[in-house]
Design a protein around this motif. Sequence first.
Motif, PDB file in Angstrom:
ATOM      1  N   MET A   1     -10.685   5.961  20.507  1.00  0.00           N
ATOM      2  CA  MET A   1      -9.803   4.809  20.568  1.00  0.00           C
ATOM      3  C   MET A   1      -8.855   4.810  19.365  1.00  0.00           C
ATOM      4  SD  MET A   1     -10.479   0.686  20.871  1.00  0.00           S
ATOM      5  CE  MET A   1     -11.899   0.896  21.852  1.00  0.00           C
ATOM      6  N   ASP A   2      -9.371   5.192  18.197  1.00  0.00           N
ATOM      7  CA  ASP A   2      -8.516   5.229  17.006  1.00  0.00           C
ATOM      8  C   ASP A   2      -7.341   6.177  17.192  1.00  0.00           C
ATOM      9  OD1 ASP A   2     -10.061   3.359  15.696  1.00  0.00           O
ATOM     10  OD2 ASP A   2     -11.216   4.855  14.576  1.00  0.00           O
ATOM     11  N   ASN A   3      -7.590   7.315  17.838  1.00  0.00           N
ATOM     12  CA  ASN A   3      -6.509   8.274  18.082  1.00  0.00           C
ATOM     13  C   ASN A   3      -5.443   7.672  18.981  1.00  0.00           C
ATOM     14  OD1 ASN A   3      -7.733  10.203  16.507  1.00  0.00           O
ATOM     15  ND2 ASN A   3      -8.644  11.280  18.232  1.00  0.00           N
ATOM     16  N   MET A   4      -5.869   6.959  20.006  1.00  0.00           N
ATOM     17  CA  MET A   4      -4.929   6.326  20.924  1.00  0.00           C
ATOM     18  C   MET A   4      -4.059   5.311  20.178  1.00  0.00           C
ATOM     19  SD  MET A   4      -5.661   3.935  24.260  1.00  0.00           S
ATOM     20  CE  MET A   4      -6.560   2.777  23.260  1.00  0.00           C
ATOM     21  N   ILE A   5      -4.685   4.512  19.331  1.00  0.00           N
ATOM     22  CA  ILE A   5      -3.955   3.502  18.576  1.00  0.00           C
ATOM     23  C   ILE A   5      -2.941   4.163  17.655  1.00  0.00           C
ATOM     24  CG2 ILE A   5      -4.197   1.720  16.800  1.00  0.00           C
ATOM     25  CD1 ILE A   5      -6.951   1.077  18.129  1.00  0.00           C
ATOM     26  N   THR A   6      -3.358   5.233  16.984  1.00  0.00           N
ATOM     27  CA  THR A   6      -2.462   5.946  16.072  1.00  0.00           C
ATOM     28  C   THR A   6      -1.302   6.576  16.833  1.00  0.00           C
ATOM     29  OG1 THR A   6      -4.286   6.392  14.558  1.00  0.00           O
ATOM     30  CG2 THR A   6      -2.331   7.785  14.350  1.00  0.00           C
ATOM     31  N   GLU A   7      -1.591   7.181  17.979  1.00  0.00           N
ATOM     32  CA  GLU A   7      -0.534   7.796  18.782  1.00  0.00           C
ATOM     33  C   GLU A   7       0.496   6.760  19.223  1.00  0.00           C
ATOM     34  OE1 GLU A   7      -2.063  10.095  22.027  1.00  0.00           O
ATOM     35  OE2 GLU A   7      -3.391  11.227  20.692  1.00  0.00           O
ATOM     36  N   ILE A   8       0.038   5.627  19.704  1.00  0.00           N
ATOM     37  CA  ILE A   8       0.958   4.579  20.142  1.00  0.00           C
ATOM     38  C   ILE A   8       1.758   4.045  18.961  1.00  0.00           C
ATOM     39  CG2 ILE A   8       1.079   2.220  21.077  1.00  0.00           C
ATOM     40  CD1 ILE A   8      -1.223   3.043  22.975  1.00  0.00           C
ATOM     41  N   ALA A   9       1.121   3.870  17.824  1.00  0.00           N
ATOM     42  CA  ALA A   9       1.810   3.369  16.633  1.00  0.00           C
ATOM     43  C   ALA A   9       2.907   4.318  16.164  1.00  0.00           C
ATOM     44  CB  ALA A   9       0.808   3.130  15.505  1.00  0.00           C
ATOM     45  N   ASP A  10       2.734   5.608  16.423  1.00  0.00           N
ATOM     46  CA  ASP A  10       3.714   6.602  15.984  1.00  0.00           C
ATOM     47  C   ASP A  10       4.817   6.869  16.996  1.00  0.00           C
ATOM     48  OD1 ASP A  10       2.387   6.932  13.580  1.00  0.00           O
ATOM     49  OD2 ASP A  10       1.263   8.697  14.248  1.00  0.00           O
ATOM     50  N   MET A  11       4.712   6.301  18.194  1.00  0.00           N
ATOM     51  CA  MET A  11       5.706   6.571  19.241  1.00  0.00           C
ATOM     52  C   MET A  11       7.008   5.834  18.996  1.00  0.00           C
ATOM     53  SD  MET A  11       3.656   6.476  22.817  1.00  0.00           S
ATOM     54  CE  MET A  11       2.590   7.793  23.310  1.00  0.00           C
ATOM     55  N   ASP A  12       8.095   6.465  19.427  1.00  0.00           N
ATOM     56  CA  ASP A  12       9.397   5.815  19.400  1.00  0.00           C
ATOM     57  C   ASP A  12       9.641   5.140  20.749  1.00  0.00           C
ATOM     58  OD1 ASP A  12       9.845   7.982  21.069  1.00  0.00           O
ATOM     59  OD2 ASP A  12      11.388   8.884  19.809  1.00  0.00           O
ATOM     60  N   ARG A  13      10.766   4.469  20.878  1.00  0.00           N
ATOM     61  CA  ARG A  13      11.083   3.735  22.117  1.00  0.00           C
ATOM     62  C   ARG A  13      11.011   4.620  23.363  1.00  0.00           C
ATOM     63  NH1 ARG A  13      13.401  -0.930  23.616  1.00  0.00           N
ATOM     64  NH2 ARG A  13      13.828  -1.516  21.459  1.00  0.00           N
ATOM     65  N   PRO A  14      11.666   5.788  23.381  1.00  0.00           N
ATOM     66  CA  PRO A  14      11.579   6.618  24.596  1.00  0.00           C
ATOM     67  C   PRO A  14      10.144   7.039  24.927  1.00  0.00           C
ATOM     68  CG  PRO A  14      13.402   7.350  23.226  1.00  0.00           C
ATOM     69  CD  PRO A  14      12.637   6.353  22.421  1.00  0.00           C
ATOM     70  N   GLY A  15       9.349   7.333  23.922  1.00  0.00           N
ATOM     71  CA  GLY A  15       7.965   7.713  24.156  1.00  0.00           C
ATOM     72  C   GLY A  15       7.139   6.579  24.722  1.00  0.00           C
ATOM     73  N   LEU A  16       7.360   5.377  24.199  1.00  0.00           N
ATOM     74  CA  LEU A  16       6.631   4.205  24.690  1.00  0.00           C
ATOM     75  C   LEU A  16       7.009   3.878  26.130  1.00  0.00           C
ATOM     76  CD1 LEU A  16       6.963   2.086  21.456  1.00  0.00           C
ATOM     77  CD2 LEU A  16       4.807   2.912  22.427  1.00  0.00           C
ATOM     78  N   ILE A  17       8.299   3.961  26.417  1.00  0.00           N
ATOM     79  CA  ILE A  17       8.757   3.686  27.782  1.00  0.00           C
ATOM     80  C   ILE A  17       8.185   4.726  28.739  1.00  0.00           C
ATOM     81  CG2 ILE A  17      10.798   3.636  29.287  1.00  0.00           C
ATOM     82  CD1 ILE A  17      12.281   2.257  26.939  1.00  0.00           C
ATOM     83  N   ALA A  18       8.182   5.995  28.337  1.00  0.00           N
ATOM     84  CA  ALA A  18       7.601   7.045  29.185  1.00  0.00           C
ATOM     85  C   ALA A  18       6.112   6.799  29.402  1.00  0.00           C
ATOM     86  CB  ALA A  18       7.837   8.412  28.549  1.00  0.00           C
ATOM     87  N   LEU A  19       5.409   6.400  28.363  1.00  0.00           N
ATOM     88  CA  LEU A  19       3.984   6.105  28.493  1.00  0.00           C
ATOM     89  C   LEU A  19       3.755   4.987  29.509  1.00  0.00           C
ATOM     90  CD1 LEU A  19       1.021   6.413  27.531  1.00  0.00           C
ATOM     91  CD2 LEU A  19       1.547   4.681  25.798  1.00  0.00           C
ATOM     92  N   LEU A  20       4.523   3.923  29.403  1.00  0.00           N
ATOM     93  CA  LEU A  20       4.369   2.804  30.329  1.00  0.00           C
ATOM     94  C   LEU A  20       4.748   3.204  31.759  1.00  0.00           C
ATOM     95  CD1 LEU A  20       5.725  -0.067  28.077  1.00  0.00           C
ATOM     96  CD2 LEU A  20       3.364   0.225  28.868  1.00  0.00           C
ATOM     97  N   ARG A  21       5.767   4.015  31.917  1.00  0.00           N
ATOM     98  CA  ARG A  21       6.206   4.443  33.253  1.00  0.00           C
ATOM     99  C   ARG A  21       5.174   5.365  33.912  1.00  0.00           C
ATOM    100  NH1 ARG A  21       9.406   1.021  34.865  1.00  0.00           N
ATOM    101  NH2 ARG A  21      11.401   0.791  33.869  1.00  0.00           N
ATOM    102  N   ASP A  22       4.525   6.208  33.104  1.00  0.00           N
ATOM    103  CA  ASP A  22       3.612   7.224  33.644  1.00  0.00           C
ATOM    104  C   ASP A  22       2.154   6.779  33.677  1.00  0.00           C
ATOM    105  OD1 ASP A  22       5.820   8.877  33.860  1.00  0.00           O
ATOM    106  OD2 ASP A  22       5.438   9.905  31.963  1.00  0.00           O
ATOM    107  N   MET A  23       1.852   5.616  33.119  1.00  0.00           N
ATOM    108  CA  MET A  23       0.464   5.160  33.040  1.00  0.00           C
ATOM    109  C   MET A  23      -0.057   4.789  34.425  1.00  0.00           C
ATOM    110  SD  MET A  23      -1.153   2.187  30.608  1.00  0.00           S
ATOM    111  CE  MET A  23      -0.468   2.910  29.130  1.00  0.00           C
TER     112      MET A  23
END
Length: 59
Positions: A1-23
């Motif tokens: 879970m810590d890795n997931m939190i760190t990955e999300i915290a390090d994402m930029d806008r395009p990465g976050l939008i892609a994550l939400l679109r592909d989830m």
Amino acid sequence: MDNMITEIADMDRPGLIALLRDMHCTFPLDFTEEYLDSVSVDRLRHIALAASLHRLKAA
């Protein structure tokens, strides 16, 4: 879970939008492009983290 939190915290806008679109969730994620473009990166991180945590709980 810590890795997931760190990955999300390090994402930029395009990465976050892609994550939400592909989830793949057991619940619908339906955001318009206008909404995703209008909210802050911090808000996108909050949404992505909440959806990810909920998805893990449902699995």
